[in-house]
Design an enzyme around this catalytic site. Structure first.
Site, short mmCIF file in Angstrom:
data_model
loop_
_atom_site.label_atom_id
_atom_site.label_comp_id
_atom_site.label_asym_id
_atom_site.label_seq_id
_atom_site.Cartn_x
_atom_site.Cartn_y
_atom_site.Cartn_z
N ARG A 271 11.92 -8.03 2.08
CA ARG A 271 12.16 -6.63 2.41
C ARG A 271 13.15 -6.51 3.58
O ARG A 271 13.97 -5.62 3.62
CB ARG A 271 10.83 -5.94 2.77
CG ARG A 271 10.98 -4.45 3.02
CD ARG A 271 9.64 -3.74 3.05
NE ARG A 271 9.04 -3.80 4.36
CZ ARG A 271 7.84 -3.31 4.65
NH1 ARG A 271 7.10 -2.76 3.71
NH2 ARG A 271 7.36 -3.38 5.86
N LYS B 32 0.81 -1.22 0.00
CA LYS B 32 0.00 0.00 0.00
C LYS B 32 0.84 1.27 0.00
O LYS B 32 0.47 2.25 -0.63
CB LYS B 32 -1.04 0.00 1.12
CG LYS B 32 -0.49 0.06 2.52
CD LYS B 32 -1.63 0.03 3.51
CE LYS B 32 -1.20 -0.06 4.96
NZ LYS B 32 0.17 -0.31 5.30
N ARG C 141 14.68 -3.07 7.97
CA ARG C 141 13.82 -2.35 8.91
C ARG C 141 13.73 -3.12 10.22
O ARG C 141 13.60 -4.35 10.21
CB ARG C 141 12.41 -2.22 8.28
CG ARG C 141 11.95 -0.80 8.18
CD ARG C 141 10.66 -0.69 7.44
NE ARG C 141 9.51 -1.15 8.23
CZ ARG C 141 8.27 -0.94 7.87
NH1 ARG C 141 8.00 -0.28 6.76
NH2 ARG C 141 7.29 -1.38 8.61
N ARG D 14 2.81 -8.44 13.57
CA ARG D 14 2.16 -7.33 12.85
C ARG D 14 0.96 -7.83 12.04
O ARG D 14 -0.05 -7.16 11.93
CB ARG D 14 3.16 -6.62 11.95
CG ARG D 14 4.00 -5.61 12.75
CD ARG D 14 5.30 -5.28 12.08
NE ARG D 14 5.14 -4.70 10.78
CZ ARG D 14 6.00 -4.89 9.76
NH1 ARG D 14 7.05 -5.67 9.92
NH2 ARG D 14 5.78 -4.32 8.60
N ARG E 78 -6.09 2.56 11.71
CA ARG E 78 -5.64 1.18 11.90
C ARG E 78 -6.40 0.48 13.01
O ARG E 78 -6.15 -0.69 13.28
CB ARG E 78 -4.18 1.22 12.26
CG ARG E 78 -3.26 0.45 11.34
CD ARG E 78 -1.89 0.65 11.90
NE ARG E 78 -0.89 -0.16 11.31
CZ ARG E 78 -0.09 0.24 10.33
NH1 ARG E 78 -0.24 1.42 9.79
NH2 ARG E 78 0.86 -0.56 9.92
P1 ADP Z 1 3.40 -1.75 7.86
O1 ADP Z 1 2.18 -1.40 7.10
O2 ADP Z 1 4.41 -2.45 7.03
O3 ADP Z 1 3.17 -2.39 9.20
P2 ADP Z 1 3.86 1.06 8.59
O4 ADP Z 1 5.02 1.80 8.08
O5 ADP Z 1 2.51 1.47 8.13
O6 ADP Z 1 4.19 -0.43 8.22
O7 ADP Z 1 3.85 1.07 10.20
C1 ADP Z 1 4.96 0.68 10.97
C2 ADP Z 1 4.61 0.72 12.46
O8 ADP Z 1 4.25 2.05 12.85
C3 ADP Z 1 3.41 -0.13 12.88
O9 ADP Z 1 3.73 -1.47 13.12
C4 ADP Z 1 2.97 0.61 14.17
O10 ADP Z 1 3.79 0.28 15.26
C5 ADP Z 1 3.21 2.06 13.82
N1 ADP Z 1 2.00 2.70 13.24
C6 ADP Z 1 1.88 3.20 11.99
N2 ADP Z 1 0.64 3.72 11.80
C7 ADP Z 1 -0.04 3.53 12.96
C8 ADP Z 1 -1.36 3.81 13.40
N3 ADP Z 1 -2.26 4.39 12.61
N4 ADP Z 1 -1.70 3.45 14.67
C9 ADP Z 1 -0.84 2.87 15.49
N5 ADP Z 1 0.42 2.56 15.14
C10 ADP Z 1 0.83 2.88 13.89
#
Ligand code: ADP
Length: 186
Positions: free
Chosen positions: A127, A13, A133, A144, A88
């Site tokens: 990745r 995404k 990461r 996750r 989320r």
């Molecule tokens: P991915 O979709 O690969 O998990 P993201 O870059 O979207 O990666 O998010 C990485 C981390 O950042 C998440 O695992 C979480 O800990 C935190 N995070 C991101 N967006 C949110 C959100 N809306 N609410 C809570 N935590 C978030």
């Protein structure tokens, strides 16, 4: 046009949201990117968020809702946006609806990139090797995914109920997936 992108970690995404934002001229706002930058610089938000992120847990709702409220208030999103990684959780989705109502912002579509667990695990392990990461180790990846299924997936129904959910087949080449997205949001 105002969009939300939904999909499990590794669904692509982020990549697709950036591409669409560039092509149609929208602001791309990724909460994951904002949080990673905050951790790197060592801001208050970054210090509070770091532990949750390395464990593959969600950062608490109040922190992240605050961040989005600031963005909405700043007016940066006025000429159209893609939210990537937010909402989320159901409380985040409901606060977003309230913020939009108060600021007279309409959400046009929630685009869901549909990808199965086997494909996700394969992609995230790849990745991890390339980007390194901190949250791409196998146990954290599984966590996750579980967090996504439990806390984020209910949002799909929430937007389905508002008749704005569009599910896109998220397996295939990045170009093929982008074409599918353009058909509904181009
Ligand atoms: P991915 O979709 O690969 O998990 P993201 O870059 O979207 O990666 O998010 C990485 C981390 O950042 C998440 O695992 C979480 O800990 C935190 N995070 C991101 N967006 C949110 C959100 N809306 N609410 C809570 N935590 C978030």
């Amino acid at each position: 046009m105002n969009l939300v992108f939904l999909g499990p970690p590794g669904s692509g995404k982020g990549t697709q949201a950036i591409r669409l934002a560039e092509k149609v001229g929208l602001v791309h706002l990724s909460t994951g990117d904002v949080l990673r930058a905050a951790v790197k610089v060592g801001t208050e938000l970054g210090k509070k968020a770091e532990g949750f992120m390395t464990r593959g847990e969600l950062v608490p709702d109040d922190l992240i809702i605050c961040l989005i409220e600031e963005k909405v208030a700043s007016g940066d999103l006025k000429s159209g946006f893609i939210l990537d990684g937010f909402p989320r959780t159901m409380p985040q989705a409901e606060s977003l609806t309230d913020m939009f109502t108060k600021n007279k912002i309409g959400l046009d579509k929630a685009i869901l990139l549909d990808v199965g667990d086997a494909e996700i695990l394969k992609r995230l392990k790849g990745r991890a090797e390339i980007e390194g990461r901190a949250d791409d180790t196998e146990d954290v990846i599984k966590n996750r995914l579980e967090v996504y299924r439990k806390q984020t997936q209910p949002i799909e129904d929430y937007y389905r109920g508002q008749s704005i959910l569009v599910a896109i087949e998220g397996e295939g080449t990045p170009d093929a997936i982008f074409e599918r997205i353009l058909k509904v949001a181009g």
